[in-house]
Design an enzyme around this catalytic site. Sequence first.
Site, PDB file in Angstrom:
ATOM      1  N   ASP A 137       0.728  -1.142  -0.022  1.00  0.00           N
ATOM      2  CA  ASP A 137      -0.048  -0.077  -0.219  1.00  0.00           C
ATOM      3  C   ASP A 137       0.883   1.219   0.004  1.00  0.00           C
ATOM      4  O   ASP A 137       1.730   1.282   0.793  1.00  0.00           O
ATOM      5  CB  ASP A 137      -0.807   0.006   1.311  1.00  0.00           C
ATOM      6  CG  ASP A 137      -1.960  -0.989   1.223  1.00  0.00           C
ATOM      7  OD1 ASP A 137      -3.030  -0.792   0.640  1.00  0.00           O
ATOM      8  OD2 ASP A 137      -1.584  -1.963   1.950  1.00  0.00           O
ATOM      9  N   ASP A 185      -6.587  -4.732  10.535  1.00  0.00           N
ATOM     10  CA  ASP A 185      -5.564  -3.547  10.887  1.00  0.00           C
ATOM     11  C   ASP A 185      -4.823  -3.601  11.851  1.00  0.00           C
ATOM     12  O   ASP A 185      -5.543  -3.504  12.968  1.00  0.00           O
ATOM     13  CB  ASP A 185      -6.518  -2.264  10.527  1.00  0.00           C
ATOM     14  CG  ASP A 185      -7.270  -2.107   9.069  1.00  0.00           C
ATOM     15  OD1 ASP A 185      -6.599  -2.653   8.201  1.00  0.00           O
ATOM     16  OD2 ASP A 185      -7.972  -1.063   9.011  1.00  0.00           O
ATOM     17  N   GLU A 270     -11.412  -0.659  -1.184  1.00  0.00           N
ATOM     18  CA  GLU A 270     -12.490  -1.196  -1.950  1.00  0.00           C
ATOM     19  C   GLU A 270     -13.435  -0.212  -2.675  1.00  0.00           C
ATOM     20  O   GLU A 270     -13.896   0.923  -2.051  1.00  0.00           O
ATOM     21  CB  GLU A 270     -13.115  -2.204  -1.451  1.00  0.00           C
ATOM     22  CG  GLU A 270     -12.327  -3.434  -0.756  1.00  0.00           C
ATOM     23  CD  GLU A 270     -12.934  -4.128   0.289  1.00  0.00           C
ATOM     24  OE1 GLU A 270     -12.092  -5.362   0.582  1.00  0.00           O
ATOM     25  OE2 GLU A 270     -13.975  -3.575   0.824  1.00  0.00           O
ATOM     26  N   HIS A 383     -21.119 -10.932   1.370  1.00  0.00           N
ATOM     27  CA  HIS A 383     -21.653 -12.330   1.376  1.00  0.00           C
ATOM     28  C   HIS A 383     -23.076 -12.389   2.244  1.00  0.00           C
ATOM     29  O   HIS A 383     -23.904 -13.487   2.075  1.00  0.00           O
ATOM     30  CB  HIS A 383     -20.774 -13.595   1.242  1.00  0.00           C
ATOM     31  CG  HIS A 383     -19.975 -13.436   2.757  1.00  0.00           C
ATOM     32  ND1 HIS A 383     -20.605 -14.005   3.800  1.00  0.00           N
ATOM     33  CD2 HIS A 383     -18.880 -13.086   2.902  1.00  0.00           C
ATOM     34  CE1 HIS A 383     -19.448 -13.860   4.903  1.00  0.00           C
ATOM     35  NE2 HIS A 383     -18.535 -13.421   4.218  1.00  0.00           N
ATOM     36  N   THR A 425     -12.435 -10.669  -3.579  1.00  0.00           N
ATOM     37  CA  THR A 425     -12.241 -11.201  -2.063  1.00  0.00           C
ATOM     38  C   THR A 425     -12.981 -12.481  -1.840  1.00  0.00           C
ATOM     39  O   THR A 425     -13.991 -12.596  -2.599  1.00  0.00           O
ATOM     40  CB  THR A 425     -12.317 -10.094  -0.987  1.00  0.00           C
ATOM     41  OG1 THR A 425     -13.517  -9.692  -0.927  1.00  0.00           O
ATOM     42  CG2 THR A 425     -11.485  -9.090  -1.145  1.00  0.00           C
ATOM     43  N   GLU A 466      -8.109 -12.405  -3.954  1.00  0.00           N
ATOM     44  CA  GLU A 466      -7.322 -12.383  -2.700  1.00  0.00           C
ATOM     45  C   GLU A 466      -8.184 -13.239  -1.542  1.00  0.00           C
ATOM     46  O   GLU A 466      -9.600 -13.203  -1.718  1.00  0.00           O
ATOM     47  CB  GLU A 466      -6.866 -11.161  -2.114  1.00  0.00           C
ATOM     48  CG  GLU A 466      -8.033 -10.186  -1.843  1.00  0.00           C
ATOM     49  CD  GLU A 466      -7.311  -8.714  -1.564  1.00  0.00           C
ATOM     50  OE1 GLU A 466      -7.758  -8.213  -0.680  1.00  0.00           O
ATOM     51  OE2 GLU A 466      -6.524  -8.401  -2.266  1.00  0.00           O
ATOM     52  N   ALA A 468      -9.969 -13.067   2.091  1.00  0.00           N
ATOM     53  CA  ALA A 468     -10.722 -12.145   2.988  1.00  0.00           C
ATOM     54  C   ALA A 468     -10.109 -12.222   4.352  1.00  0.00           C
ATOM     55  O   ALA A 468      -9.926 -11.383   5.115  1.00  0.00           O
ATOM     56  CB  ALA A 468     -12.056 -12.271   2.950  1.00  0.00           C
ATOM     57  N   LEU A 469      -9.558 -13.517   4.676  1.00  0.00           N
ATOM     58  CA  LEU A 469      -9.377 -13.777   5.980  1.00  0.00           C
ATOM     59  C   LEU A 469      -8.103 -14.559   6.243  1.00  0.00           C
ATOM     60  O   LEU A 469      -7.681 -15.198   4.974  1.00  0.00           O
ATOM     61  CB  LEU A 469     -10.302 -14.608   6.938  1.00  0.00           C
ATOM     62  CG  LEU A 469     -11.569 -13.665   7.208  1.00  0.00           C
ATOM     63  CD1 LEU A 469     -12.700 -14.779   7.706  1.00  0.00           C
ATOM     64  CD2 LEU A 469     -11.624 -12.470   7.745  1.00  0.00           C
ATOM     65  N   ARG A 502      -1.994 -12.260   4.550  1.00  0.00           N
ATOM     66  CA  ARG A 502      -0.802 -11.372   4.617  1.00  0.00           C
ATOM     67  C   ARG A 502       0.495 -12.027   4.644  1.00  0.00           C
ATOM     68  O   ARG A 502       0.203 -12.941   5.617  1.00  0.00           O
ATOM     69  CB  ARG A 502      -1.202 -10.243   4.868  1.00  0.00           C
ATOM     70  CG  ARG A 502      -0.234  -9.024   5.544  1.00  0.00           C
ATOM     71  CD  ARG A 502      -0.797  -7.863   6.152  1.00  0.00           C
ATOM     72  NE  ARG A 502      -2.100  -7.232   5.760  1.00  0.00           N
ATOM     73  CZ  ARG A 502      -2.251  -6.202   4.988  1.00  0.00           C
ATOM     74  NH1 ARG A 502      -1.428  -5.828   4.228  1.00  0.00           N
ATOM     75  NH2 ARG A 502      -3.470  -5.911   4.605  1.00  0.00           N
TER      76      ARG A 502
END
Length: 542
Positions: A137, A185, A270, A383, A425, A466, A468-469, A502
Amino acid sequence: MAINLSRTSALLRAVNSAPSVALPRRSPIVIRGSRKLVQLSSGKLRTGSLKSALRCCAIVGEAAEEIKEDDAVSLDDPPPASSKVQERDYTGTPYVPVFVMLPLGLINMECELVDPDNLINQLRILKLGNVDGVMVDCWWGIVEAHTPQKYNWSGYRKLFQIVRDLNLKLQVVMSFHECGGNVGDDVHIPLPKWIMEIGSKNPDIFFTDREGRHNHECLTWGIDKQRVLEGRNALEVYFDYMRSFRVEFNEFFEDGFISEIEIGLGACGELRYPSYPANHGWEYPGIGEFQCYDKYLMECLVKAAEARGHLIWGRAPNNAGSYNSKPQDTRFFCDGGDYNSLYGRFFLKWYSGVLVDHADRVLAMANIAFEETPIAVKLSGIHWWYKTASHAAELTAGFYNPANRDGYATIASVLKKHEATLNFTCVELRTLDQHEDFPEALADPEGLVWQVLNAAWDADIPVASENALPCYDKEGYSKILDIAKPFGDLDGRHLSAFTYLRLTPQLMEEQNFMEFDRFVKRLHGKFVANVQPHHEEETKRL
């Protein structure tokens, strides 16, 4: 040969530590010689391709305990795995590039690279897993922090040089949002100070909910064309930032090192409204709230209603519940509710239209700024409540996708117009798991994923994805692979790339890293031994 866990995992804990999150530093270990290895956490590291990369890690520290080659096994050997997962053989399938997101706090608020030596070691270990590159980022709140059009790219330049020297590609995110307050985060990076100063006098530059609470995560799309930012409008601010980046890193573009630019278009980077902010009390699986109550968007709504010939429609719904409502508890989202009335359809078309128009305008600017470099847009996987008629959580986020309408085709069409990749995602999530954990949410991540992917493929645009979790297990990887390379697809469609969320100390634990390595090989279409992992002899060797 048994090795002390705390000492041998010190390297990976250290290289994943960052002062910005106050993680503990450990004494790193020394790796020396071409025939000896140190383990990543528990068990043994692999020989083969690992050996040459680890040999490059000249890490300063106390003497490490060592493993002789006789105690190690090949990286290609399969790790112990659950016999419940029946894996396909992906040998010879299309090559899907794999990127790994770098830690959020890699660049501090002074635009300095945090702990570059440890970063180098991290990237070398990632290289062992045959990843194609990394994603980072570029935070607006760091680079243009204090003064309009005064950009500081120093830390990013150092980072990019390190990544290029290791022969990894780079995906860069133009992050025009705040970091902090969302899932995952671990640092706080606000919007630029000068933006916040403007917002203290004019809070309507931020998205606003029905109660008048302003969300400082990103700027409202209502000021895309309003010159309220020290003489510039939001579009000009975004363009100037992107153009500065393109000029600053020209040589990295010219040699193809920067493979893609992802354009932040809303909350969390997003393309969506900030409809479910945790700092305003939202909890899963609440439907969220509409975010159009700033004066600029309300003026836009009134004009749209006037043009439609129904000035009374120049208002947002007053019966749509609150952040944690369920659809059936509201008169707007319930079955047969106002979302499907003449007014409801008008409002939702306008609300989603603002989102699409914002994407259209910013992507046009991005293509000018970045010329021939591929661009991408991230779309969130909302979702929950997907198995209801209204799809309430999607509606408040700006996706006009009730059961009787395809809300993603329009978005795909805009991305096609600007030749942008759709990055989606939640591909690792299973509908059955969601039903077991949150049956009341009526979620269907698998149905949503296929709807979005088909909308993109029908529009003939590339689709990346990618998770999501956090994902470390064989079940999650198998689910991603099923999406990345659909079995029996007559058109041979597949993801254009996958970005792993990540780089963490957990990923670097030996068992997790082994699973990740096997996952990457399958995405690359390479042979992986022991596809059905139930051979006892192989398991015993490990």
